[in-house]
Design a protein around this motif. Structure first.
Motif, PDB file in Angstrom:
ATOM      1  N   PRO A   1       1.017  -1.477   0.021  1.00 21.91           N
ATOM      2  CA  PRO A   1       0.016  -0.144  -0.095  1.00 21.91           C
ATOM      3  C   PRO A   1       0.742   0.991   0.091  1.00 21.91           C
ATOM      4  N   LEU A   2       0.604   2.377  -0.399  1.00 22.51           N
ATOM      5  CA  LEU A   2       0.891   3.687  -0.838  1.00 22.51           C
ATOM      6  C   LEU A   2       0.600   4.454   0.289  1.00 22.51           C
ATOM      7  N   LYS A   3       1.741   4.075   1.626  1.00 19.89           N
ATOM      8  CA  LYS A   3       2.050   5.251   2.981  1.00 19.89           C
ATOM      9  C   LYS A   3       2.099   6.720   3.136  1.00 19.89           C
ATOM     10  N   ILE A   4       1.144   6.861   3.583  1.00 20.52           N
ATOM     11  CA  ILE A   4       0.131   8.324   2.940  1.00 20.52           C
ATOM     12  C   ILE A   4       0.797   8.795   5.115  1.00 20.52           C
ATOM     13  N   GLY A   5       1.438  10.005   5.452  1.00 25.59           N
ATOM     14  CA  GLY A   5       1.372  10.871   6.468  1.00 25.59           C
ATOM     15  C   GLY A   5       0.800  11.932   6.653  1.00 25.59           C
ATOM     16  N   PHE A   6      -0.053  12.661   7.647  1.00 23.61           N
ATOM     17  CA  PHE A   6      -0.170  13.726   7.647  1.00 23.61           C
ATOM     18  C   PHE A   6      -0.036  14.012   9.151  1.00 23.61           C
ATOM     19  N   VAL A   7       0.639  15.605   8.807  1.00 23.46           N
ATOM     20  CA  VAL A   7       0.969  16.341  10.022  1.00 23.46           C
ATOM     21  C   VAL A   7      -0.683  17.941  10.352  1.00 23.46           C
ATOM     22  N   TYR A   8      -0.442  17.295  11.821  1.00 24.68           N
ATOM     23  CA  TYR A   8      -1.725  18.228  12.182  1.00 24.68           C
ATOM     24  C   TYR A   8      -0.993  19.196  13.108  1.00 24.68           C
ATOM     25  N   VAL A   9      -1.150  20.483  13.343  1.00 25.03           N
ATOM     26  CA  VAL A   9      -0.657  21.758  14.341  1.00 25.03           C
ATOM     27  C   VAL A   9      -1.708  21.421  15.349  1.00 25.03           C
ATOM     28  N   SER A  10      -3.034  20.776  15.421  1.00 25.34           N
ATOM     29  CA  SER A  10      -3.574  21.058  17.311  1.00 25.34           C
ATOM     30  C   SER A  10      -4.003  19.677  17.434  1.00 25.34           C
ATOM     31  N   PRO A  11      -4.478  19.053  17.683  1.00 23.90           N
ATOM     32  CA  PRO A  11      -5.726  17.922  18.283  1.00 23.90           C
ATOM     33  C   PRO A  11      -6.626  17.934  17.246  1.00 23.90           C
ATOM     34  N   VAL A  12      -6.614  16.554  17.002  1.00 20.41           N
ATOM     35  CA  VAL A  12      -7.676  16.731  15.928  1.00 20.41           C
ATOM     36  C   VAL A  12      -9.092  17.005  16.458  1.00 20.41           C
ATOM     37  N   GLY A  13      -9.138  16.599  17.932  1.00 17.38           N
ATOM     38  CA  GLY A  13     -10.722  17.157  18.892  1.00 17.38           C
ATOM     39  C   GLY A  13     -11.750  16.492  17.469  1.00 17.38           C
ATOM     40  N   GLN A  14     -13.207  17.244  17.983  1.00 19.89           N
ATOM     41  CA  GLN A  14     -14.179  17.227  17.727  1.00 19.89           C
ATOM     42  C   GLN A  14     -14.662  17.905  16.640  1.00 19.89           C
ATOM     43  N   ALA A  15     -13.934  19.048  15.892  1.00 21.74           N
ATOM     44  CA  ALA A  15     -14.532  19.664  15.525  1.00 21.74           C
ATOM     45  C   ALA A  15     -13.418  21.374  14.853  1.00 21.74           C
ATOM     46  N   GLY A  16     -13.615  21.884  14.347  1.00 23.20           N
ATOM     47  CA  GLY A  16     -12.229  22.779  13.591  1.00 23.20           C
ATOM     48  C   GLY A  16     -11.329  21.896  12.185  1.00 23.20           C
ATOM     49  N   TRP A  17     -10.085  22.587  11.874  1.00 24.11           N
ATOM     50  CA  TRP A  17      -9.574  23.313  11.178  1.00 24.11           C
ATOM     51  C   TRP A  17      -8.785  21.444  11.124  1.00 24.11           C
ATOM     52  N   THR A  18      -7.992  20.757  12.222  1.00 19.93           N
ATOM     53  CA  THR A  18      -7.597  19.916  12.336  1.00 19.93           C
ATOM     54  C   THR A  18      -9.102  18.175  12.360  1.00 19.93           C
ATOM     55  N   TYR A  19     -10.156  18.637  12.667  1.00 17.00           N
ATOM     56  CA  TYR A  19     -10.754  17.606  12.527  1.00 17.00           C
ATOM     57  C   TYR A  19     -11.417  17.860  11.030  1.00 17.00           C
ATOM     58  N   GLN A  20     -11.269  18.699  10.325  1.00 20.20           N
ATOM     59  CA  GLN A  20     -11.783  18.666   8.617  1.00 20.20           C
ATOM     60  C   GLN A  20     -10.292  17.194   7.832  1.00 20.20           C
ATOM     61  N   HIS A  21      -9.583  17.895   7.979  1.00 22.84           N
ATOM     62  CA  HIS A  21      -8.243  17.064   7.762  1.00 22.84           C
ATOM     63  C   HIS A  21      -8.197  15.639   8.125  1.00 22.84           C
ATOM     64  N   ASP A  22      -9.106  15.511   8.954  1.00 22.24           N
ATOM     65  CA  ASP A  22      -8.947  14.204   9.525  1.00 22.24           C
ATOM     66  C   ASP A  22     -10.077  13.727   8.980  1.00 22.24           C
ATOM     67  N   GLN A  23     -11.043  14.191   8.955  1.00 21.61           N
ATOM     68  CA  GLN A  23     -12.160  13.135   8.088  1.00 21.61           C
ATOM     69  C   GLN A  23     -12.157  13.301   7.007  1.00 21.61           C
ATOM     70  N   ALA A  24     -11.267  14.008   6.662  1.00 21.74           N
ATOM     71  CA  ALA A  24     -11.386  14.021   4.924  1.00 21.74           C
ATOM     72  C   ALA A  24     -10.248  12.416   4.840  1.00 21.74           C
ATOM     73  N   ARG A  25      -9.223  12.510   5.462  1.00 17.93           N
ATOM     74  CA  ARG A  25      -7.925  11.002   5.503  1.00 17.93           C
ATOM     75  C   ARG A  25      -8.402   9.676   6.000  1.00 17.93           C
ATOM     76  N   GLN A  26     -10.008  10.054   6.721  1.00 18.65           N
ATOM     77  CA  GLN A  26     -10.442   8.146   7.257  1.00 18.65           C
ATOM     78  C   GLN A  26     -11.300   8.258   5.521  1.00 18.65           C
TER      79      GLN A  26
END
Length: 332
Positions: A1-26
Protein backbone atom coordinates in the motif's frame (compact mmCIF):
# COMPACT_ATOMS: atom_id res chain seq x y z
CA UNK A 1 0.00 0.00 0.00
CA UNK A 2 0.92 3.64 -0.44
CA UNK A 3 2.00 4.94 2.98
CA UNK A 4 0.60 8.41 3.63
CA UNK A 5 1.43 10.66 6.58
CA UNK A 6 -0.52 13.65 7.86
CA UNK A 7 0.90 16.39 10.09
CA UNK A 8 -1.63 18.35 12.16
CA UNK A 9 -1.05 21.63 14.01
CA UNK A 10 -3.64 20.98 16.75
CA UNK A 11 -5.32 17.95 18.35
CA UNK A 12 -7.90 16.28 16.11
CA UNK A 13 -10.65 16.95 18.63
CA UNK A 14 -14.31 17.00 17.61
CA UNK A 15 -14.44 20.12 15.43
CA UNK A 16 -12.22 22.63 13.67
CA UNK A 17 -9.41 22.83 11.12
CA UNK A 18 -7.57 19.65 12.05
CA UNK A 19 -10.79 17.71 12.54
CA UNK A 20 -11.83 18.47 8.94
CA UNK A 21 -8.48 17.27 7.60
CA UNK A 22 -8.77 14.06 9.60
CA UNK A 23 -12.32 13.47 8.39
CA UNK A 24 -10.91 13.71 4.85
CA UNK A 25 -8.10 11.28 5.71
CA UNK A 26 -10.65 8.77 6.95
CA UNK A 27 -12.84 9.23 3.86
CA UNK A 28 -9.81 8.63 1.62
CA UNK A 29 -8.96 5.50 3.60
CA UNK A 30 -12.50 4.18 3.18
CA UNK A 31 -12.53 4.93 -0.55
CA UNK A 32 -9.12 3.45 -1.39
CA UNK A 33 -9.10 0.64 1.18
CA UNK A 34 -6.05 -1.62 1.06
CA UNK A 35 -4.35 0.59 -1.55
CA UNK A 36 -3.33 3.06 1.17
CA UNK A 37 -2.07 3.00 4.73
CA UNK A 38 -2.41 6.29 6.62
CA UNK A 39 -0.96 7.73 9.81
CA UNK A 40 -1.29 11.13 11.45
CA UNK A 41 0.71 13.08 14.01
CA UNK A 42 -1.33 15.71 15.86
CA UNK A 43 -0.51 18.86 17.86
CA UNK A 44 2.76 19.52 16.01
CA UNK A 45 4.01 23.11 16.45
CA UNK A 46 5.08 25.05 13.38
CA UNK A 47 8.86 25.20 13.02
CA UNK A 48 11.56 22.75 14.09
CA UNK A 49 9.12 20.19 15.50
CA UNK A 50 7.26 20.03 12.19
CA UNK A 51 10.49 19.44 10.30
CA UNK A 52 11.48 16.63 12.69
CA UNK A 53 8.07 14.94 12.37
CA UNK A 54 8.15 15.10 8.55
CA UNK A 55 11.68 13.68 8.48
CA UNK A 56 10.55 10.85 10.73
CA UNK A 57 7.57 10.08 8.50
CA UNK A 58 9.80 10.01 5.41
CA UNK A 59 12.31 7.76 7.19
CA UNK A 60 9.48 5.37 8.08
CA UNK A 61 8.63 4.93 4.40
CA UNK A 62 5.76 7.36 3.92
CA UNK A 63 5.72 8.23 0.22
CA UNK A 64 3.12 11.02 0.47
CA UNK A 65 3.00 13.57 3.29
CA UNK A 66 0.27 16.16 3.85
CA UNK A 67 1.51 19.18 5.82
CA UNK A 68 -1.74 20.83 6.88
CA UNK A 69 -0.76 24.18 8.40
CA UNK A 70 0.52 27.42 6.87
CA UNK A 71 3.66 27.55 9.02
CA UNK A 72 4.75 24.09 7.85
CA UNK A 73 5.83 25.40 4.43
CA UNK A 74 9.52 26.12 5.06
CA UNK A 75 10.08 22.91 7.06
CA UNK A 76 8.32 20.92 4.32
CA UNK A 77 10.47 22.52 1.61
CA UNK A 78 13.65 21.58 3.51
CA UNK A 79 12.56 17.98 4.00
CA UNK A 80 11.36 17.72 0.38
CA UNK A 81 14.78 18.85 -0.86
CA UNK A 82 16.41 16.00 1.08
CA UNK A 83 13.74 13.41 0.16
CA UNK A 84 13.20 13.68 -3.62
CA UNK A 85 11.35 10.35 -3.68
CA UNK A 86 8.65 11.56 -1.30
CA UNK A 87 5.69 13.67 -2.46
CA UNK A 88 4.59 16.55 -0.22
CA UNK A 89 1.28 18.43 -0.23
CA UNK A 90 1.17 21.68 1.77
CA UNK A 91 -2.04 23.45 2.76
CA UNK A 92 -2.12 27.15 2.00
CA UNK A 93 1.45 27.64 0.83
CA UNK A 94 2.85 29.95 -1.83
CA UNK A 95 6.02 28.09 -2.87
CA UNK A 96 6.39 24.76 -4.63
CA UNK A 97 9.20 22.34 -5.45
CA UNK A 98 9.45 19.42 -7.91
CA UNK A 99 8.08 17.13 -5.18
CA UNK A 100 6.07 19.65 -3.15
CA UNK A 101 2.67 20.94 -4.17
CA UNK A 102 0.35 23.45 -2.50
CA UNK A 103 -3.41 23.36 -2.18
CA UNK A 104 -6.00 25.63 -0.65
CA UNK A 105 -9.68 26.49 -0.70
CA UNK A 106 -11.40 29.75 -1.53
CA UNK A 107 -12.91 30.07 1.92
CA UNK A 108 -13.66 33.70 1.13
CA UNK A 109 -16.54 32.58 -1.10
CA UNK A 110 -18.31 30.95 1.83
CA UNK A 111 -17.33 33.87 4.04
CA UNK A 112 -19.12 36.33 1.75
CA UNK A 113 -22.36 34.34 1.89
CA UNK A 114 -21.99 33.94 5.64
CA UNK A 115 -21.42 37.68 6.00
CA UNK A 116 -24.60 38.40 4.06
CA UNK A 117 -26.51 36.06 6.38
CA UNK A 118 -24.92 37.75 9.39
CA UNK A 119 -25.89 41.16 8.05
CA UNK A 120 -29.49 40.05 7.64
CA UNK A 121 -29.54 38.55 11.15
CA UNK A 122 -27.69 41.19 13.19
CA UNK A 123 -29.60 43.77 15.22
CA UNK A 124 -26.58 45.95 16.03
CA UNK A 125 -24.93 45.74 12.60
CA UNK A 126 -21.69 44.80 14.35
CA UNK A 127 -19.95 41.45 13.93
CA UNK A 128 -16.93 40.20 15.88
CA UNK A 129 -14.17 38.29 14.10
CA UNK A 130 -11.61 36.28 16.10
CA UNK A 131 -8.64 35.82 13.77
CA UNK A 132 -5.47 33.71 13.96
CA UNK A 133 -2.59 35.27 12.04
CA UNK A 134 -2.67 38.17 9.53
CA UNK A 135 -1.85 36.00 6.50
CA UNK A 136 -3.66 36.59 3.17
CA UNK A 137 -6.11 33.71 3.60
CA UNK A 138 -7.37 35.18 6.88
CA UNK A 139 -7.48 38.72 5.48
CA UNK A 140 -9.48 37.47 2.47
CA UNK A 141 -12.04 35.94 4.82
CA UNK A 142 -12.38 39.06 6.94
CA UNK A 143 -12.85 41.29 3.88
CA UNK A 144 -15.29 38.92 2.21
CA UNK A 145 -17.33 38.62 5.41
CA UNK A 146 -17.45 42.42 5.76
CA UNK A 147 -18.48 42.89 2.13
CA UNK A 148 -21.18 40.25 2.54
CA UNK A 149 -22.51 42.00 5.63
CA UNK A 150 -22.53 45.32 3.79
CA UNK A 151 -24.47 43.76 0.91
CA UNK A 152 -27.22 43.11 3.46
CA UNK A 153 -26.66 46.24 5.59
CA UNK A 154 -24.48 49.01 4.12
CA UNK A 155 -23.77 50.38 7.60
CA UNK A 156 -22.51 47.07 9.00
CA UNK A 157 -19.05 46.85 10.55
CA UNK A 158 -16.74 43.97 11.45
CA UNK A 159 -14.48 44.24 14.50
CA UNK A 160 -11.31 42.12 14.35
CA UNK A 161 -9.16 40.82 17.20
CA UNK A 162 -5.91 38.97 16.43
CA UNK A 163 -4.81 35.90 18.39
CA UNK A 164 -1.36 35.37 16.85
CA UNK A 165 -1.96 31.65 17.22
CA UNK A 166 -4.14 29.12 15.43
CA UNK A 167 -5.18 27.17 18.50
CA UNK A 168 -5.50 28.53 22.04
CA UNK A 169 -9.01 27.93 23.49
CA UNK A 170 -8.67 30.30 26.50
CA UNK A 171 -7.32 33.09 24.28
CA UNK A 172 -10.05 32.47 21.68
CA UNK A 173 -12.73 32.70 24.36
CA UNK A 174 -11.23 35.88 25.80
CA UNK A 175 -11.27 37.53 22.37
CA UNK A 176 -14.87 36.44 21.75
CA UNK A 177 -16.04 37.91 25.05
CA UNK A 178 -14.20 41.17 24.37
CA UNK A 179 -15.94 41.49 20.99
CA UNK A 180 -19.35 40.82 22.53
CA UNK A 181 -18.65 43.49 25.15
CA UNK A 182 -17.76 45.87 22.29
CA UNK A 183 -21.24 45.48 20.78
CA UNK A 184 -20.98 42.49 18.43
CA UNK A 185 -24.14 40.39 18.29
CA UNK A 186 -22.73 37.99 15.67
CA UNK A 187 -19.41 36.19 16.04
CA UNK A 188 -17.23 34.28 13.62
CA UNK A 189 -13.65 33.09 13.81
CA UNK A 190 -10.54 31.84 12.03
CA UNK A 191 -9.21 29.74 14.89
CA UNK A 192 -8.91 26.06 15.66
CA UNK A 193 -11.14 25.28 18.64
CA UNK A 194 -14.87 25.51 19.48
CA UNK A 195 -14.17 28.22 22.10
CA UNK A 196 -15.74 31.06 20.08
CA UNK A 197 -18.92 29.08 19.31
CA UNK A 198 -19.19 28.12 22.97
CA UNK A 199 -18.88 31.77 24.03
CA UNK A 200 -21.56 32.79 21.51
CA UNK A 201 -23.93 30.13 22.83
CA UNK A 202 -23.27 31.11 26.44
CA UNK A 203 -23.79 34.83 25.86
CA UNK A 204 -26.82 34.53 23.58
CA UNK A 205 -25.32 36.05 20.43
CA UNK A 206 -25.38 34.60 16.93
CA UNK A 207 -22.59 32.57 15.34
CA UNK A 208 -21.20 31.76 11.94
CA UNK A 209 -19.18 28.59 12.51
CA UNK A 210 -15.93 28.02 10.68
CA UNK A 211 -14.10 24.93 9.43
CA UNK A 212 -16.65 22.55 11.00
CA UNK A 213 -20.35 22.51 11.75
CA UNK A 214 -20.36 23.83 15.32
CA UNK A 215 -23.95 22.93 16.23
CA UNK A 216 -22.73 20.51 18.91
CA UNK A 217 -21.16 23.50 20.68
CA UNK A 218 -23.62 26.23 19.70
CA UNK A 219 -26.98 24.61 18.93
CA UNK A 220 -28.99 27.82 19.38
CA UNK A 221 -26.38 30.37 18.30
CA UNK A 222 -25.21 28.97 14.97
CA UNK A 223 -26.81 30.46 11.85
CA UNK A 224 -24.63 28.41 9.46
CA UNK A 225 -21.02 27.24 9.13
CA UNK A 226 -18.36 27.80 6.47
CA UNK A 227 -16.81 24.34 6.21
CA UNK A 228 -13.95 22.67 4.38
CA UNK A 229 -14.23 19.30 2.65
CA UNK A 230 -10.81 17.96 1.63
CA UNK A 231 -11.91 14.35 1.10
CA UNK A 232 -12.25 14.39 -2.68
CA UNK A 233 -8.93 16.19 -3.11
CA UNK A 234 -7.04 13.84 -0.78
CA UNK A 235 -8.42 10.82 -2.57
CA UNK A 236 -7.48 12.18 -6.00
CA UNK A 237 -3.95 13.05 -4.86
CA UNK A 238 -3.38 9.56 -3.46
CA UNK A 239 -4.71 8.00 -6.66
CA UNK A 240 -2.35 10.13 -8.75
CA UNK A 241 0.67 9.05 -6.67
CA UNK A 242 -0.36 5.40 -7.02
CA UNK A 243 -0.80 5.86 -10.78
CA UNK A 244 2.51 7.71 -11.14
CA UNK A 245 0.81 10.82 -12.57
CA UNK A 246 1.27 13.19 -9.59
CA UNK A 247 2.61 16.67 -10.43
CA UNK A 248 3.29 19.81 -8.41
CA UNK A 249 0.43 21.93 -9.75
CA UNK A 250 -1.04 24.31 -7.15
CA UNK A 251 -4.76 23.89 -6.52
CA UNK A 252 -7.15 26.59 -5.28
CA UNK A 253 -10.66 25.15 -5.18
CA UNK A 254 -13.89 26.81 -4.17
CA UNK A 255 -17.59 26.23 -3.71
CA UNK A 256 -18.11 24.94 -7.24
CA UNK A 257 -15.44 22.29 -6.56
CA UNK A 258 -17.08 21.18 -3.31
CA UNK A 259 -14.05 22.18 -1.24
CA UNK A 260 -15.94 24.98 0.54
CA UNK A 261 -19.54 24.83 1.72
CA UNK A 262 -21.97 27.01 3.61
CA UNK A 263 -23.31 24.13 5.67
CA UNK A 264 -25.75 23.53 8.50
CA UNK A 265 -27.95 26.51 7.64
CA UNK A 266 -30.29 26.92 10.60
CA UNK A 267 -33.82 25.61 10.00
CA UNK A 268 -35.00 28.39 12.33
CA UNK A 269 -34.27 31.00 9.64
CA UNK A 270 -37.28 32.43 7.83
CA UNK A 271 -38.09 30.51 4.60
CA UNK A 272 -37.74 33.68 2.50
CA UNK A 273 -34.28 34.32 3.94
CA UNK A 274 -33.17 30.75 3.26
CA UNK A 275 -34.48 31.03 -0.29
CA UNK A 276 -32.58 34.27 -0.95
CA UNK A 277 -29.41 32.80 0.56
CA UNK A 278 -29.69 29.78 -1.75
CA UNK A 279 -30.20 32.07 -4.76
CA UNK A 280 -27.09 34.09 -3.88
CA UNK A 281 -25.07 30.90 -3.48
CA UNK A 282 -26.24 29.71 -6.90
CA UNK A 283 -25.09 32.96 -8.51
CA UNK A 284 -21.73 32.75 -6.77
CA UNK A 285 -21.11 29.16 -7.86
CA UNK A 286 -22.05 30.14 -11.43
CA UNK A 287 -19.48 32.95 -11.35
CA UNK A 288 -22.11 35.68 -11.65
CA UNK A 289 -21.35 37.11 -8.21
CA UNK A 290 -18.44 37.10 -5.83
CA UNK A 291 -16.88 38.89 -2.89
CA UNK A 292 -14.22 40.77 -4.80
CA UNK A 293 -16.14 42.05 -7.81
CA UNK A 294 -16.78 45.67 -8.66
CA UNK A 295 -15.66 48.76 -6.74
CA UNK A 296 -13.47 47.98 -3.71
CA UNK A 297 -12.18 50.67 -1.35
CA UNK A 298 -9.81 49.98 1.52
CA UNK A 299 -9.77 51.32 5.09
CA UNK A 300 -7.71 54.36 4.07
CA UNK A 301 -10.06 55.29 1.22
CA UNK A 302 -7.77 53.99 -1.52
CA UNK A 303 -9.47 52.48 -4.57
CA UNK A 304 -8.34 48.86 -4.92
CA UNK A 305 -10.61 47.72 -7.73
CA UNK A 306 -12.85 49.72 -10.08
CA UNK A 307 -14.81 47.14 -12.05
CA UNK A 308 -14.81 43.47 -12.92
CA UNK A 309 -13.32 40.87 -10.61
CA UNK A 310 -10.14 41.27 -8.63
CA UNK A 311 -7.52 38.87 -10.07
CA UNK A 312 -6.30 35.76 -8.29
CA UNK A 313 -2.81 37.19 -7.86
CA UNK A 314 -4.15 40.25 -6.04
CA UNK A 315 -6.44 38.11 -3.88
CA UNK A 316 -3.62 35.71 -3.03
CA UNK A 317 -1.43 38.49 -1.63
CA UNK A 318 -4.22 40.54 -0.02
CA UNK A 319 -2.78 42.65 2.81
CA UNK A 320 -5.39 45.37 3.28
CA UNK A 321 -8.81 45.73 4.89
CA UNK A 322 -11.92 47.00 3.14
CA UNK A 323 -13.91 49.91 4.51
CA UNK A 324 -16.15 48.77 7.32
CA UNK A 325 -13.52 46.59 9.01
CA UNK A 326 -12.56 47.91 12.44
CA UNK A 327 -9.11 46.69 13.41
CA UNK A 328 -5.48 47.02 12.48
CA UNK A 329 -3.53 44.85 10.10
CA UNK A 330 -0.07 44.23 11.60
CA UNK A 331 2.81 44.90 9.24
CA UNK A 332 5.92 42.70 9.04
Amino acid sequence: PLKIGFVYVSPVGQAGWTYQHDQARQAMQRTLGAKVETRFVEAVPEGADAERVMRDLAAQGHQLIFATSFGYLEPALRVAADQPGVKFEHAGGYKTAPNLNTYNARFYEGRWLAGWLAGKSSSTGVAGYVAGFPVPEVVQGINAFALGMQAANPKATVRVLWLNTWFDPPKEREAALALINAGADVLTHHSGSPAVPQAAEEKGVKLIGYQSDMRAHAPKAQLAAVTADWSGYYTRVAQSVIAGTWQAKPVWGGMKDGMVKLAAVSPALAPALRKELAAREKRLVAGKAGPFMGRLIDQSGQLRNERGALGDEAIARMDWFVQGVSGTLPRP
